[in-house]
Structures are given as structure tokens and as C-alpha cells.
Design an enzyme around this catalytic site. Sequence first.
Site, short mmCIF file in Angstrom:
data_model
loop_
_atom_site.label_atom_id
_atom_site.label_comp_id
_atom_site.label_asym_id
_atom_site.label_seq_id
_atom_site.Cartn_x
_atom_site.Cartn_y
_atom_site.Cartn_z
N GLY A 18 -2.24 1.76 5.26
CA GLY A 18 -0.93 2.40 5.13
C GLY A 18 0.10 1.29 5.00
N ALA A 19 1.00 1.44 4.02
CA ALA A 19 1.90 0.35 3.65
C ALA A 19 2.72 -0.20 4.82
CB ALA A 19 2.83 0.83 2.54
N ARG A 56 -4.62 -7.01 0.13
CA ARG A 56 -4.50 -5.81 -0.72
C ARG A 56 -3.28 -6.01 -1.62
NH1 ARG A 56 -5.06 -0.14 2.11
NH2 ARG A 56 -5.74 0.44 0.02
N CYS A 120 -2.33 12.08 1.31
CA CYS A 120 -2.75 10.86 2.01
C CYS A 120 -2.26 10.88 3.46
CB CYS A 120 -2.27 9.61 1.26
SG CYS A 120 -3.08 8.10 1.82
N ASP A 189 3.92 3.26 -1.40
CA ASP A 189 3.41 1.90 -1.24
C ASP A 189 4.38 0.91 -1.86
OD1 ASP A 189 0.76 3.57 -0.97
OD2 ASP A 189 0.46 1.60 -0.06
N LYS A 200 -0.62 6.63 -3.16
CA LYS A 200 -2.05 6.97 -3.19
C LYS A 200 -2.45 7.72 -4.45
CE LYS A 200 -4.54 6.02 -0.83
NZ LYS A 200 -5.27 4.77 -1.16
N LYS A 225 9.90 -0.99 1.08
CA LYS A 225 8.89 -0.54 0.11
C LYS A 225 9.38 -0.77 -1.33
CE LYS A 225 6.28 1.59 3.32
NZ LYS A 225 6.39 2.99 3.63
O1 LIG Z 1 -0.89 5.57 0.07
C1 LIG Z 1 -0.80 5.43 1.27
C2 LIG Z 1 -1.83 4.73 2.08
O2 LIG Z 1 -2.86 4.15 1.30
P1 LIG Z 1 -4.08 3.37 2.01
O3 LIG Z 1 -4.69 4.31 3.00
O4 LIG Z 1 -4.99 3.03 0.87
O5 LIG Z 1 -3.50 2.15 2.67
C3 LIG Z 1 0.43 5.92 1.99
O6 LIG Z 1 0.90 7.11 1.45
C4 LIG Z 1 1.51 4.87 1.85
O7 LIG Z 1 0.98 3.60 2.18
C5 LIG Z 1 2.70 5.14 2.74
O8 LIG Z 1 2.32 5.10 4.09
P2 LIG Z 1 3.39 4.74 5.21
O9 LIG Z 1 4.51 5.72 5.05
O10 LIG Z 1 2.68 4.91 6.52
O11 LIG Z 1 3.83 3.34 4.98
#
Ligand SMILES: O=C(COP(=O)(O)O)[C@H](O)[C@H](O)COP(=O)(O)O
Length: 313
Positions: A18-19, A56, A120, A189, A200, A225
Site C-alpha cells: 500500500g502506497a 517497487r 484494493c 499510488d 491497483k 502521492k
Molecule cells: O493500489 C493499492 C495498493 O497496491 P499494493 O497492494 O500492490 O501495494 C492502493 O490502492 C494504493 O496503494 C493506495 O493505498 P493507500 O491509500 O493505503 O496509500
Amino acid sequence: MDMVEEAARKIETMEVRGASRIARFAAETLMNYALTIRGDFDAKMKKAAERLLNTRPTAVSLFNAINFVMRYEGKTEEEKRESLVRRAKEFIEWVDTAKQKIGEIGARRIKKNSVVMTHCNSSAAIAVIKRAFDEGKIEEVYATESRPRFQGHLTAKELSEYGIKVNLIVDSAVRYFIEDVDYVVVGADTITANGALINKIGTSMIALAAKEARVPFIVAAETYKFSPKTLLGELVVIEERSAEEVAGEEIRSLKNVRIRNPAFDATPRGYIDLIVTEIGAIPPEMAYVIIKERLGYAKIYDEEIVLSPNHFE
Ligand SMILES: O=C(COP(=O)(O)O)[C@H](O)[C@H](O)COP(=O)(O)O
């Protein structure tokens, strides 16, 4: 470097994913590493930063976190360490406070008795949903399973534990259910200078279905982001992960079959109604302003900082 290597592997294997979690974890790792090393500070930190950066490729939050922490100052090693630790703590606080603010701002856009679809597992999108639920506005949520890694299961679990009714659906059922939905809320992301969303894989198909059904498509994204590098003309690299995530050996070994597994896709700005950041709800067209005013693109521009391996030079 053991500590950094271990952290890098956790990101690569998606134990930390997660980003925003990745970004926070990278800042924390750099801080803890800086506190343990003695001598050769700049070189050691640069190596650590590069290792973390190369885990990543898609989420710019990782780049922004590392770039933020690595802009430490000072003459002596002690001064540099102190400056780095201060910056890391500042970044971590940015992550933690942004989420709450996004929840507050995003929830104002949700009307009473709403059904929300999410994709996601995004902590920012979940912050909006939970806050709207606290305000009595959420009837139920549709969560996509998000193949092949099933991050939707995490979302379903988290929302369910919070007391929210969740329909867990296969990704391909999005259009089937979209008529029952009032808003789509997803995370990010990366957001590019021209307002496109990288998130995602499958996000852009949901955006298509939402546009066709005239369902507002809302992105919850902290300002870290947004991608300064896209102002320099760089394209976002879409991570392609291993075939093993998609199918078993029997299918993988078929002679004429090649398995493709991109982890993210791009949704053009024309499909996005609103981006909820911690400093306000903005149209995607304002991405440039965020990059300029929040991320100090001019400095990056002047220094011609480019992506690894040399961008800390
Ligand atoms: O696509 C993903 C996670 O992909 P992966 O599981 O491949 O890392 C999330 O929607 C974003 O990262 C945002 O997350 P957040 O809002 O928590 O930053």
C-alpha cells in the site's frame, strides 16, 4: 545494512504494502538506520535509500518519502543524523495526520444512505468510508477482491470489524453492481502532473463503468502521492509482478501461454470527479498546483533530480 535489506524485502514481498504504508515504512527504516550507523554517513545513507527505492517502482509515495528524508542538512555527522531524524519524523507525521484530514474532507462529499464501492485496500479510501459511516451516511460497501493478491479481503475484514456491511465481489462483477452504487472511492499510488491516477490494476475499468453509470468517481490521495517527476516528462513505471501470483505450474508451463500480471493501471483525468487530499478536495486538473506548491517541484527541477540510481547526487 541488514536492517535496510530486511525492510526492502518486506516491501518486495508485499508484507508491507500500500502506497502510504510503504512510504511511512521507508522513512522509519531510514531513520532507524541513521541512528545505528557510525562514520561514512552520506555514503551509507545513500546506499540505503537506493536499496529501498528499488523495491517497487510504481508508488511515487516511496520516492517522495525517501527524497524528503534524504534532504537532511548539517556539517558534522551528528548534525546530519539529527536533521535526518527530524525530517523522517516530520514525514511520518504528515502520513498520519493526512489520513484523518482526508477522512473528514472526503466524508463531506458523501450523502446520507450511500452505497460506496472501493477497490484494493487503500488506507486513504477507507478513512473516507469510516468517517462517512461515523456520520451515519454509509448503508453498505462493495469491495472488489482485487485479484491476484486479494487485497480486497483486507478491506472487507477491516470494514466489517468497524461494523460496516460489506459485499465482497469478484473484480469482473463491478459493472453488474455499479447501478446499486452511489460513489466509487479509491486510493492512489501515484497522481501525475496531468491529473491521471495510477492505482491497483482494474481501477480504470471501474472508472469506465462508473462514468457510464454516472456514478461519481472519487480518489483519496495524500499530497505525497503526486509525482514531481512526471513534470519532467517521466512516465510512471507500471510494475509487472510474477506469473506465479496468477496461475499454478500446470497453466504456467503451457507452451503457448504467456501470463501477464501488471499490478497497476492508469485512469485518465476525464474519469475522475474529485481528488480528496489533506489540503482540500480538488479537481484532477489541479495536480500541477499541488506538485508546485506542496512538493517544491522547482527545487527538484533546479537540481535536476532524476530517478535512481543517481538522484541523490
Ligand atoms: O493500489 C493499492 C495498493 O497496491 P499494493 O497492494 O500492490 O501495494 C492502493 O490502492 C494504493 O496503494 C493506495 O493505498 P493507500 O491509500 O493505503 O496509500
